[in-house]
Write an enzyme that holds these catalytic residues in place. Structure first.
Site, short mmCIF file in Angstrom:
data_model
loop_
_atom_site.label_atom_id
_atom_site.label_comp_id
_atom_site.label_asym_id
_atom_site.label_seq_id
_atom_site.Cartn_x
_atom_site.Cartn_y
_atom_site.Cartn_z
N ARG A 64 -6.38 -17.22 -7.50
CA ARG A 64 -6.48 -15.83 -7.03
C ARG A 64 -5.11 -15.17 -7.03
NH1 ARG A 64 -8.60 -11.68 -3.89
NH2 ARG A 64 -7.17 -11.17 -2.21
N LEU A 92 -7.91 -6.75 -2.25
CA LEU A 92 -6.61 -6.78 -2.92
C LEU A 92 -5.76 -7.87 -2.29
CD1 LEU A 92 -6.21 -2.93 -3.09
CD2 LEU A 92 -6.61 -4.48 -5.03
N ASN A 106 -9.07 4.09 0.02
CA ASN A 106 -10.39 3.54 -0.28
C ASN A 106 -11.48 4.43 0.32
OD1 ASN A 106 -12.30 1.42 -1.11
ND2 ASN A 106 -12.54 1.02 1.07
N HIS A 108 -15.38 4.18 1.73
CA HIS A 108 -16.36 3.19 2.18
C HIS A 108 -17.64 3.90 2.62
CE1 HIS A 108 -17.83 -0.61 3.67
NE2 HIS A 108 -18.23 0.02 4.75
N ASP A 140 -5.49 -2.04 4.03
CA ASP A 140 -4.57 -3.08 4.48
C ASP A 140 -5.17 -4.44 4.10
OD1 ASP A 140 -6.53 -3.67 6.34
OD2 ASP A 140 -5.38 -2.96 8.08
N GLY A 142 -7.04 -6.48 5.65
CA GLY A 142 -8.37 -6.80 6.17
C GLY A 142 -9.48 -6.23 5.31
N ASP A 144 -11.79 -3.55 5.03
CA ASP A 144 -12.07 -2.18 5.49
C ASP A 144 -11.54 -1.91 6.89
OD1 ASP A 144 -13.41 -1.62 3.03
OD2 ASP A 144 -15.20 -2.61 3.79
C1 GAR Z 1 -19.41 3.81 -3.16
O1 GAR Z 1 -20.43 4.09 -2.24
C2 GAR Z 1 -18.25 3.13 -2.47
O2 GAR Z 1 -17.98 3.61 -1.19
C3 GAR Z 1 -18.75 1.72 -2.43
O3 GAR Z 1 -19.29 1.50 -3.69
C4 GAR Z 1 -19.85 2.72 -4.15
C5 GAR Z 1 -19.33 2.99 -5.55
O4 GAR Z 1 -20.12 3.95 -6.17
N1 GAR Z 1 -17.70 0.79 -2.11
C6 GAR Z 1 -17.88 -0.26 -1.33
O5 GAR Z 1 -18.93 -0.56 -0.83
C7 GAR Z 1 -16.64 -1.09 -1.13
N2 GAR Z 1 -16.82 -1.98 0.00
P1 GAR Z 1 -19.85 4.32 -7.70
O6 GAR Z 1 -19.73 3.03 -8.50
O7 GAR Z 1 -21.03 5.15 -8.09
O8 GAR Z 1 -18.57 5.11 -7.72
#
Ligand code: GAR
Length: 200
Positions: A64, A92, A106, A108, A140, A142, A144
């Site tokens: 990794r 990351l 990010n 979420h 960071d 963690g 989210d």
């Molecule tokens: C979004 O809802 C984003 O917040 C989520 O993936 C989706 C991507 O949508 N991310 C996570 O869940 C990260 N933990 P997309 O591929 O249509 O842009």
């Protein structure tokens, strides 16, 4: 304009919306590259916009830490001011955070700190909350847990399944992410302990 590198793993609708926002006159940033960790539809949106993209897949590395360093080097080549993770479904690593922490934004699909992780929409639905939402935050080490920059509530409807709820949230995410990125570029971020806010 500020230089954005966007990392994605999925359909890339947030990426597409961010690219669309950057084409508005006066938007203060441009997407200079897209990075993915797997074959996914996000690269099609990069191609459609003439934005270069690259793949750094964990399976191509023995450890990794090697993947983390390779991703860091690939992103470094584009000299980003900000890195945006838009549906990037991996944590990351320390090399990446060492170089970019404080400059990684990010999106979420839940109201953090509720429902972090890869299944924020399904977890909120399973819990039975009546309001969930979108969170844009700094990344960071963690899952989210980084400082929250902006949030917006989204109602859960009684007949929702994961797909209908996720799409309602993504409509908000696409706008909120583009707005927060612009605000961070224009105004910067003020940190106060573990908290942060845009210095409007
Ligand atoms: C979004 O809802 C984003 O917040 C989520 O993936 C989706 C991507 O949508 N991310 C996570 O869940 C990260 N933990 P997309 O591929 O249509 O842009």
């Amino acid at each position: 304009p500020a230089r954005l590198v966007v990392l994605a793993s999925g359909t890339g609708s947030l990426l597409r919306a961010l690219i669309a926002a950057t084409t508005d006159a006066g938007y203060p940033a441009e997407v200079v590259a897209v990075g993915v960790d797997r074959t996914c539809a996000a690269t099609g949106h990069a191609d459609a916009a003439g934005v270069p993209w690259f793949t750094v897949a964990p399976g191509d590395y023995a450890r990794r830490a090697d993947w983390d360093r390779a991703l860091t080097a690939a992103v470094r080549g584009y000299h980003p001011d900000l890195v945006v993770t838009a549906g990037f479904m991996r944590l990351l690593g320390p090399a990446f955070l060492g170089e970019y922490q404080g400059r990684i934004v990010n999106s979420h699909p839940a109201l953090l700190p509720s429902f972090p992780g890869a299944h924020g929409v399904a977890d909120a639905l399973a819990y039975g909350v009546k309001i969930t939402g979108a969170t844009v935050h700094l990344v960071d080490e963690g899952v989210d847990t980084g400082p929250i920059l902006a949030q917006e509530a989204v109602p859960v409807h009684p007949d929702d399944d994961e797909a209908t709820l996720h799409e309602r949230i993504k409509v908000v995410e696409r706008r909120l992410l583009a707005d927060v990125v612009a605000a961070v570029v224009r105004h910067g971020v003020v940190s106060d302990g573990r908290k942060a806010r845009i210095s409007w």
